[in-house]
Write a protein that holds these residues in place. Structure first.
Motif, PDB file in Angstrom:
ATOM      1  N   MET B  24       0.846  -1.194   0.000  1.00  0.00           N
ATOM      2  CA  MET B  24       0.000   0.000   0.000  1.00  0.00           C
ATOM      3  C   MET B  24       0.881   1.243   0.000  1.00  0.00           C
ATOM      4  O   MET B  24       0.622   2.196  -0.730  1.00  0.00           O
ATOM      5  N   LEU B  25       1.959   1.220   0.820  1.00  0.00           N
ATOM      6  CA  LEU B  25       2.852   2.378   0.849  1.00  0.00           C
ATOM      7  C   LEU B  25       3.460   2.598  -0.531  1.00  0.00           C
ATOM      8  O   LEU B  25       3.628   3.735  -0.965  1.00  0.00           O
ATOM      9  N   LYS B  28      -0.062   3.090  -3.320  1.00  0.00           N
ATOM     10  CA  LYS B  28      -1.076   4.116  -3.121  1.00  0.00           C
ATOM     11  C   LYS B  28      -0.474   5.408  -2.609  1.00  0.00           C
ATOM     12  O   LYS B  28      -0.973   6.492  -2.855  1.00  0.00           O
ATOM     13  N   VAL B  29       0.620   5.277  -1.853  1.00  0.00           N
ATOM     14  CA  VAL B  29       1.168   6.469  -1.209  1.00  0.00           C
ATOM     15  C   VAL B  29       2.282   7.083  -2.042  1.00  0.00           C
ATOM     16  O   VAL B  29       2.380   8.297  -2.171  1.00  0.00           O
ATOM     17  N   SER B  30       3.148   6.249  -2.627  1.00  0.00           N
ATOM     18  CA  SER B  30       4.301   6.836  -3.293  1.00  0.00           C
ATOM     19  C   SER B  30       4.097   6.872  -4.797  1.00  0.00           C
ATOM     20  O   SER B  30       3.106   6.395  -5.328  1.00  0.00           O
ATOM     21  N   ASN B  31       5.105   7.406  -5.465  1.00  0.00           N
ATOM     22  CA  ASN B  31       4.968   7.702  -6.889  1.00  0.00           C
ATOM     23  C   ASN B  31       5.507   6.567  -7.743  1.00  0.00           C
ATOM     24  O   ASN B  31       6.248   6.798  -8.672  1.00  0.00           O
ATOM     25  N   ILE B  32       5.169   5.327  -7.393  1.00  0.00           N
ATOM     26  CA  ILE B  32       5.746   4.195  -8.131  1.00  0.00           C
ATOM     27  C   ILE B  32       5.388   4.265  -9.612  1.00  0.00           C
ATOM     28  O   ILE B  32       6.173   3.875 -10.467  1.00  0.00           O
ATOM     29  N   TYR B  35       7.873   5.579 -11.913  1.00  0.00           N
ATOM     30  CA  TYR B  35       9.022   4.739 -12.223  1.00  0.00           C
ATOM     31  C   TYR B  35       8.639   3.629 -13.190  1.00  0.00           C
ATOM     32  O   TYR B  35       9.383   3.271 -14.080  1.00  0.00           O
ATOM     33  N   ARG B  56      12.054  15.551 -12.351  1.00  0.00           N
ATOM     34  CA  ARG B  56      10.733  15.105 -11.912  1.00  0.00           C
ATOM     35  C   ARG B  56       9.772  16.264 -11.676  1.00  0.00           C
ATOM     36  O   ARG B  56       8.667  16.064 -11.184  1.00  0.00           O
ATOM     37  N   ARG B  68       6.795  14.794 -17.163  1.00  0.00           N
ATOM     38  CA  ARG B  68       7.739  15.205 -16.129  1.00  0.00           C
ATOM     39  C   ARG B  68       9.094  15.486 -16.728  1.00  0.00           C
ATOM     40  O   ARG B  68       9.443  14.937 -17.782  1.00  0.00           O
TER      41      ARG B  68
END
Lengths: 266, 156
Positions: B24-25, B28-32, B35, B56, B68
């Motif tokens: 989830m981190l 949902k939370v980070s900008n994976i 990448y 970025r 970006r």
């Protein structure tokens, strides 16, 4: 006369410093002896399952509840300040960053030291006081492999998982308060978060922190237990020392790790 | 035996919950996504001065984020900064004479690249260079120009 007092003070100081150094050395040697026992655990996963249950699963309730409330309070407090600047859209990233980078690893490690570390130290200390460890040695069972190694491995495995759960629950708690109570747009909460939280810089560094804390807290706990004086007083002192020393170690290491990871962010 | 089975189930659930939290981190939370999503096409632009632009930073057109900044280099021959940006595939129709300028989000916000579409028939392709650029506004320079302009004006 005066000279005598000075030398006595110096002697005390020297005694204290040498004692500290000796303990530090003993702790390091202890770890050195335990680590070779870790690969052997793969042959006996049952031992590790048992310890992961005692250390990790039983710590879950306090970690989940603490994470939920820390996240909710964080959202509530930050909102009051940020709304003055019209920055309530940034609530999501601020809550997520503070949990993922700092509060998740650190608060979980502190809770873990109190919940699991003290139990580990007391358990091993009592085993020593009741001569279970020496009878194991009599039976040619290495207590470092049989007793200490599975606990160390269980702790190192558990803490990163617990701190990830803490952060995830905290972010969800912050989300509940932000959207339910404070009226922040739910889409803004998540999308701003995703735009500002970096997978490697933030999430991965938080995980690295919690792995380091897992090693340090469990190490201190098993060492204090193993090194305890074999009396009820010795066990009590070992338990106290575990909580105090591992909490201080976590806070100190956190500063160093933060300086290394985020210090040069420009 | 039964007890150890229950124990193993609990530990399995714990490990699964921990991994789910990590997932989830990450998701949902980070900008994976920035990448993973390697697609899109690259365009570059040369600027005299990029101000506080960072890798970025968003690329926007009409306020909508379409890509970006993927790379910033200094070109020693032209003494300019070469900024490469990755633009999502779905925005593949940008006129070839699109202009790029470095803008600031609000008074204190981050720098981003704002694109202004031109009127050309052909569109920008992967590896193209945006020719018309406008550098970042450097506040000190702006104040300097303002003061210089004033003193010249009063001298006349």
């Amino acid at each position: 006369m005066n000279q005598r007092i000075t030398t006595t003070v110096l002697q005390r100081l020297g005694h204290w410093a040498l004692g500290r150094l000796q303990r530090l050395g003993r702790g390091n040697l202890f770890l050195l002896h335990v680590v070779p026992g870790l690969p052997g655990l793969l042959a006996r996963p049952g031992l590790m399952v048992q310890q992961t249950f005692a250390i990790g699963v039983l710590s879950l309730p306090i970690v989940v509840v603490a994470g939920l409330f820390v996240g909710m309070v964080l959202a509530l407090q930050l909102y009051n300040t940020m709304v003055d600047f019209g920055a309530e859209q940034s609530l999501g990233p601020v809550v997520a960053l503070s949990l993922v980078r700092e509060l998740g690893p650190v608060v979980t490690a502190l809770l873990f030291a109190g919940r699991a570390g003290s139990a580990l130290a007391a358990e091993i200390g009592l085993m020593k006081a009741t001569e279970q460890l020496s009878s194991m040695e009599m039976m040619a069972v290495d207590p470092l492999r049989r007793v200490v190694a599975p606990r160390l491995a269980g702790g190192i495995l558990s803490l990163p998982l617990l701190s990830a759960i803490f952060s995830a629950v905290g972010i969800s708690g912050g989300f509940l308060v932000a959207t339910g109570l404070l009226g922040v747009d739910s889409n803004a909460y998540w999308s701003q978060m995703r735009a500002n939280v970096d997978l490697f810089d933030d999430v991965a560094n938080g995980v690295i922190k919690s792995v380091v804390f897992g090693v340090v807290v469990t190490w201190i706990a098993v060492f204090e237990g193993y090194d305890a004086a074999p009396t009820s007083e010795g066990v009590a002192r070992a338990t106290t020392r575990t909580v105090v020393n591992s909490s201080l170690a976590v806070l100190g290491l956190d500063f160093i790790l933060t300086a290394l990871m985020f210090g040069d962010n420009t | 035996m039964r007890q150890s089975r229950a124990l193993e189930i609990w530990v399995g659930a714990f490990v699964a919950a921990g991994l789910a939290a990590l997932l989830m981190l990450a998701m949902k939370v980070s900008n994976i996504t920035s990448y993973v999503q390697g697609g899109g096409y690259r365009v570059s632009a040369a600027f005299e001065n990029i101000g506080g632009l960072t890798v970025r930073a968003p690329v926007r057109i009409a306020g909508v984020r379409i890509g970006r900044v993927s790379d910033i280099r200094y070109d020693g021959e032209s003494f300019q900064a070469i900024v490469t940006m990755r633009i999502d595939d779905q925005y593949d129709y940008l006129p070839a004479d699109t202009s790029a300028s470095i803008l600031t989000d609000g008074l204190l916000g981050e720098n981003y690249i704002g694109l202004e579409p031109g009127g050309a028939e052909e569109s920008l392709k992967d590896g193209d260079r945006i020719e018309i650029t406008q550098s970042a506004m450097v506040l000190e320079k702006l104040i300097g120009q303002f003061l210089f302009g004033r003193s010249k004006g009063s001298g006349d």
